[in-house]
Design a protein around this motif. Structure first.
Motif, mmCIF file in Angstrom:
data_model
loop_
_atom_site.group_PDB
_atom_site.id
_atom_site.type_symbol
_atom_site.label_atom_id
_atom_site.label_comp_id
_atom_site.label_asym_id
_atom_site.label_seq_id
_atom_site.Cartn_x
_atom_site.Cartn_y
_atom_site.Cartn_z
ATOM 1 N N ASN A 213 0.843 -1.206 0.000
ATOM 2 C CA ASN A 213 0.000 0.000 0.000
ATOM 3 C C ASN A 213 0.875 1.251 0.000
ATOM 4 N N ASP A 214 2.033 1.141 -0.630
ATOM 5 C CA ASP A 214 2.948 2.275 -0.712
ATOM 6 C C ASP A 214 2.275 3.461 -1.397
ATOM 7 N N ASP A 215 2.558 4.645 -0.874
ATOM 8 C CA ASP A 215 2.072 5.909 -1.417
ATOM 9 C C ASP A 215 0.554 6.015 -1.404
ATOM 10 N N ILE A 216 -0.086 5.418 -0.388
ATOM 11 C CA ILE A 216 -1.503 5.660 -0.130
ATOM 12 C C ILE A 216 -1.568 6.326 1.243
ATOM 13 N N PRO A 217 -1.424 7.650 1.306
ATOM 14 C CA PRO A 217 -1.318 8.320 2.606
ATOM 15 C C PRO A 217 -2.638 8.476 3.344
ATOM 16 N N ALA A 218 -3.787 8.297 2.644
ATOM 17 C CA ALA A 218 -5.092 8.479 3.284
ATOM 18 C C ALA A 218 -6.150 7.918 2.335
ATOM 19 N N PHE A 219 -7.425 8.110 2.693
ATOM 20 C CA PHE A 219 -8.495 7.649 1.812
ATOM 21 C C PHE A 219 -8.562 8.509 0.555
ATOM 22 N N ARG A 220 -8.172 9.765 0.679
ATOM 23 C CA ARG A 220 -8.088 10.671 -0.468
ATOM 24 C C ARG A 220 -6.851 11.529 -0.289
ATOM 25 N N TRP A 221 -6.196 11.847 -1.376
ATOM 26 C CA TRP A 221 -4.981 12.640 -1.317
ATOM 27 C C TRP A 221 -4.811 13.390 -2.630
ATOM 28 N N VAL A 222 -3.813 14.280 -2.678
ATOM 29 C CA VAL A 222 -3.555 15.088 -3.865
ATOM 30 C C VAL A 222 -2.218 14.684 -4.467
ATOM 31 N N GLU A 223 -2.209 14.525 -5.792
ATOM 32 C CA GLU A 223 -0.964 14.356 -6.531
ATOM 33 C C GLU A 223 -0.655 15.718 -7.151
ATOM 34 N N LYS A 224 0.217 16.437 -6.488
ATOM 35 C CA LYS A 224 0.444 17.848 -6.829
ATOM 36 C C LYS A 224 0.910 18.037 -8.265
ATOM 37 N N MET A 229 -6.941 15.230 -7.406
ATOM 38 C CA MET A 229 -7.203 14.519 -6.164
ATOM 39 C C MET A 229 -7.527 13.067 -6.493
ATOM 40 N N VAL A 230 -6.949 12.157 -5.715
ATOM 41 C CA VAL A 230 -7.184 10.726 -5.869
ATOM 42 C C VAL A 230 -8.001 10.264 -4.670
ATOM 43 N N ALA A 231 -9.001 9.414 -4.918
ATOM 44 C CA ALA A 231 -9.855 8.931 -3.831
ATOM 45 C C ALA A 231 -10.117 7.449 -3.996
ATOM 46 N N CYS A 232 -10.106 6.728 -2.886
ATOM 47 C CA CYS A 232 -10.379 5.292 -2.915
ATOM 48 C C CYS A 232 -11.860 4.990 -3.110
ATOM 49 N N SER A 233 -12.683 6.030 -3.252
ATOM 50 C CA SER A 233 -14.092 5.831 -3.589
ATOM 51 C C SER A 233 -14.331 5.940 -5.086
ATOM 52 N N SER A 234 -13.290 6.230 -5.857
ATOM 53 C CA SER A 234 -13.419 6.388 -7.299
ATOM 54 C C SER A 234 -13.039 5.096 -8.011
ATOM 55 N N PRO A 235 -13.934 4.534 -8.839
ATOM 56 C CA PRO A 235 -13.569 3.325 -9.588
ATOM 57 C C PRO A 235 -12.336 3.519 -10.462
ATOM 58 N N ALA A 236 -12.237 4.672 -11.118
ATOM 59 C CA ALA A 236 -11.074 4.914 -11.971
ATOM 60 C C ALA A 236 -9.793 4.960 -11.156
ATOM 61 N N VAL A 485 -5.604 22.953 -0.529
ATOM 62 C CA VAL A 485 -6.571 21.863 -0.461
ATOM 63 C C VAL A 485 -6.462 21.215 0.910
ATOM 64 N N VAL A 486 -7.596 21.102 1.609
ATOM 65 C CA VAL A 486 -7.655 20.448 2.916
ATOM 66 C C VAL A 486 -8.589 19.248 2.792
ATOM 67 N N LEU A 487 -8.098 18.089 3.164
ATOM 68 C CA LEU A 487 -8.861 16.850 3.043
ATOM 69 C C LEU A 487 -9.072 16.225 4.408
ATOM 70 N N GLY A 488 -10.223 15.602 4.580
ATOM 71 C CA GLY A 488 -10.491 14.843 5.791
ATOM 72 C C GLY A 488 -10.582 13.370 5.473
ATOM 73 N N SER A 489 -9.892 12.559 6.243
ATOM 74 C CA SER A 489 -9.925 11.105 6.087
ATOM 75 C C SER A 489 -10.047 10.521 7.487
ATOM 76 N N GLY A 490 -11.292 10.502 8.013
ATOM 77 C CA GLY A 490 -11.475 10.126 9.407
ATOM 78 C C GLY A 490 -10.848 11.177 10.298
ATOM 79 N N ASN A 491 -10.028 10.734 11.262
ATOM 80 C CA ASN A 491 -9.360 11.712 12.132
ATOM 81 C C ASN A 491 -7.959 12.037 11.641
#
Length: 666
Positions: A213-224, A229-236, A485-491
């Protein structure tokens, strides 16, 4: 001694009881639905017999059709067939039954199903395992069943979001009786494991199913560098993650199946798997076992409505009693809960039963109903534990089905993470993390993103499969024109300053935004900040101290002192990721009250550090070797599970190789 599948035997008494129950349901429907009536005493028994006969013939033929968008097409066809069967019964028994229009027949079919559910529950006869297995076996033979073999298969059943302490309480208090029985009577064992800093399904399933799971810092993150923005809720995005991380050593490679997961684990077949959403739009045979029993469709509709009613009642009761913390439970959430707790759960169960009847070597299925309810209701509220009890009941069905399979099976139950409870950051303060950041910036506007989880991804996958809609990137995924960009991924919070294409170091942050770090670290509901110093490397800032992770020293009070002993290890690993945020933010954690706070509107949460969110479990049979060392990280879980799978194959060289991988990982 060679493996011999057990034979399904007819039980005359159960058939008679089932017939009587069905007849009573028909009679109740006739009394309720104006356009449906019985003309003769005892006609309900005749109608019930005709419907049972037609149900054994018509839905299996419909389920065998190779249709695109099989889920919705089959669902609608079988629902129509249920109504037509009542009309056929009227034609065959004109002196006994009266059916008006097709709409009357459809309403009567739904009422018959609702009455059956109620009566079976009251009478304790709602065990249709024998009929279900007959249908599932027939579907499995059509799809291709393996020849009987002594080589065991393995079924992994994941309960999304269930922590070990919650499971222990549930087994003790009667909310998980099947799993409790496995421990008491079958010698099953419990082991705890510790997830990575990103304690959420995307990172955990990437590690468990793919080994990394390298380079998955949260449920959603930004590739600058790409401004997206990348999200684990996106099929793509899930498909892209799997492409990046797949190595050919997936847990489900070589004949495995994926049911209800974010990622496929390189499985041969999938249903409701987010990374393989394209396969869902084709003539997917994975739903046939569910659709081949016409009662499943109307029963799912009835239970869906009932689950919505349960949610509305529970929400009203919590508001009346002023239960705290209390989550937002309006909008589309009741429908989401019903979809996860009824439709998606049952589709996955029937998929697993079909896999077992086909003799698939490995199956991995995720059940997200507990996680979905807990997010909004709380960890151990009555409706949350009821969702767990219903899952445990389905696990009992899967356990009983094994003896009819063409090979023996081992069952392993696990979770991908736990959850921690507490009022949200916004409930405590009246403003969100994004608003706090914007107030502290020297300049710039903040775009905040939160909400959307693995459950929304699962429902989106089902909708895409049902409608044929191609998932598209939402406009908000393009963040190239955003300043902050500010993202929330749980706490766990992530702050990206988009003025630079690469991560901005501590020294530059202080120079450009002098108040930002000071404001964040002084906030009472923020526990730590992870930043990178050009001089010192990874640095954790707390309210009253600083930890220099690369240098192994602490000045003042350790910001990670209230978290687990491995917290620094997890943060140091995350700091090495290419797409880690400029500032990673962790909420406070109070070990006395066992609470923290999410940066999104979930009263039970996961994603960061602190509490039972970092205490998932493995429940495994005595025939599988216990892990030799503490299991730290999802990739270590992958090594353990892959070792068990290879060990069951009986190949000595593979077994030794798997054991070496386990020892290296843990």
């Amino acid at each position: 001694m060679s493996w011999e599948p057990a034979r399904l035997r007819l039980r005359p008494l159960r058939l008679v009881v089932g017939w009587a129950t069905a007849a009573a349901a028909v009679a109740l429907a006739a009394a309720i639905v104006p356009g449906f009536g019985l003309e003769q005493t005892g006609a309900a028994f005749a109608v019930a017999a005709v419907i049972a006969l037609l149900n054994a013939l018509v839905p299996p033929m419909l389920a065998a059709l190779r249709l695109p968008f099989m889920l919705v097409a089959g669902f609608l066809l079988v629902l129509a067939a249920d109504a037509l069967m009542l009309q056929v019964a009227s034609d065959l028994l004109p002196d006994d039954v009266r059916v008006g229009s097709f709409g009357d027949a459809l309403l009567a079919a739904v009422v018959v199903s609702a009455a059956s559910v109620v009566l079976e529950t009251l009478l304790g006869t709602n065990d249709d395992d024998a009929y279900t297995l007959r249908v599932t076996r027939r579907i499995a033979r059509r799809q291709g069943t393996s020849a009987p073999t002594d080589v065991p298969g393995i079924v992994f059943l994941e309960i999304d979001g269930l922590a070990l302490p919650i499971l222990r309480d549930a087994m003790r208090d009667g909310s998980a009786p099947n799993m409790a029985r496995w421990i008491a009577e079958a010698g099953y064992r419990l082991a705890e494991w510790e997830p990575d800093l990103s304690s959420q399904t995307g990172a955990s399933q990437a590690g468990i199913l793919l080994g990394s799971n390298d380079d998955i810092p949260a449920f959603r993150w930004v590739e600058k560098e790409a401004g997206r923005m990348v999200a684990c809720s996106s099929p793509a995005d899930c498909a892209e993650l799997e492409r990046r991380l797949a190595t050919g050593r997936g847990l489900l490679a070589e004949g495995g199946t994926s049911r209800g997961n974010l990622l496929s684990g390189e499985a041969e077949e999938t249903i409701l798997t987010v990374s393989r959403v394209d396969a869902e739009r084709r003539a997917n045979p994975g739903y046939r076992a569910f659709l081949a029993n016409g009662f499943n469709v109307t029963r799912a509709l009835v239970l869906f409505v009932w689950e919505v009613a349960l949610e509305l009642t529970a929400a009203a009761r919590a508001a009346r009693r002023d239960v705290r913390p209390r989550g937002h439970r309006g909008g589309a959430y009741p429908l989401m809960r019903a979809a996860m707790c009824v439709v998606v759960r049952d589709l996955i169960v029937f998929g697993v039963l079909t896999d077992i009847m086909r003799g698939r070597p490995a199956v991995y299925a995720t059940f997200s109903s507990y996680d979905e309810v807990a997010h909004h209701s709380g960890l151990q509220r009555a409706d949350t534990l009821e969702a767990l009890r219903k899952l445990d009941q389905q696990f009992g069905r899967i356990e009983r089905a094994r003896r009819y399979a063409p090979r023996p099976y081992e069952l392993v139950v696990l979770s991908d993470h736990g959850q921690t409870q507490g009022a949200t950051f916004k409930q405590r303060n009246g403003y969100g993390l994004d608003e706090l950041v914007e107030q502290a910036l020297a300049q710039g506007r903040v775009a905040g993103f939160a909400g959307g989880d693995e459950q929304s991804a699962m429902v989106e996958t089902a909708v895409n499969e049902a409608t044929g809609r191609h998932p598209q990137k939402r406009a908000k995924n393009d963040v190239s024109d955003r300043e902050v960009v500010v993202l929330g991924s749980g706490n766990l919070g992530l702050i990206y300053l988009m003025e630079a294409k690469r991560r901005i170091n501590l020294e530059a942050l202080v120079e450009r935004h002098p108040k930002l770090l000071a404001t964040l670290r002084a906030h009472p509901h923020i526990g730590w900040l992870l930043v990178r110093s050009a001089k010192h490397g990874a640095v954790v800032l707390g309210p009253r101290g600083t930890s220099y992770l690369n240098e192994g020293r602490v000045e003042g009070e350790d910001p990670l002192g209230s978290f687990s002993p491995t917290a620094a290890q997890h943060l140091l690993r995350t700091d090495s990721f290419a797409h880690v945020a400029d500032i990673m933010v962790g909420s406070f954690y109070d070990p006395v009250l066992d609470e923290g706070c999410a940066f999104e509107e979930l009263i039970s949460f996961h994603g960061g550090l602190g509490g039972s969110q970092t205490r998932p479990f493995l429940l495994y049979p005595p025939g599988l070797a216990p892990p030799a060392e503490p299991i730290i990280g999802a990739a270590a879980v992958h090594a353990v599970l892959l070792g068990w799978r290879r060990g069951l194959s009986g190949a000595a060289d593979d077994h030794q190789k798997a054991r070496a991988e386990v020892e290296q990982a843990v």
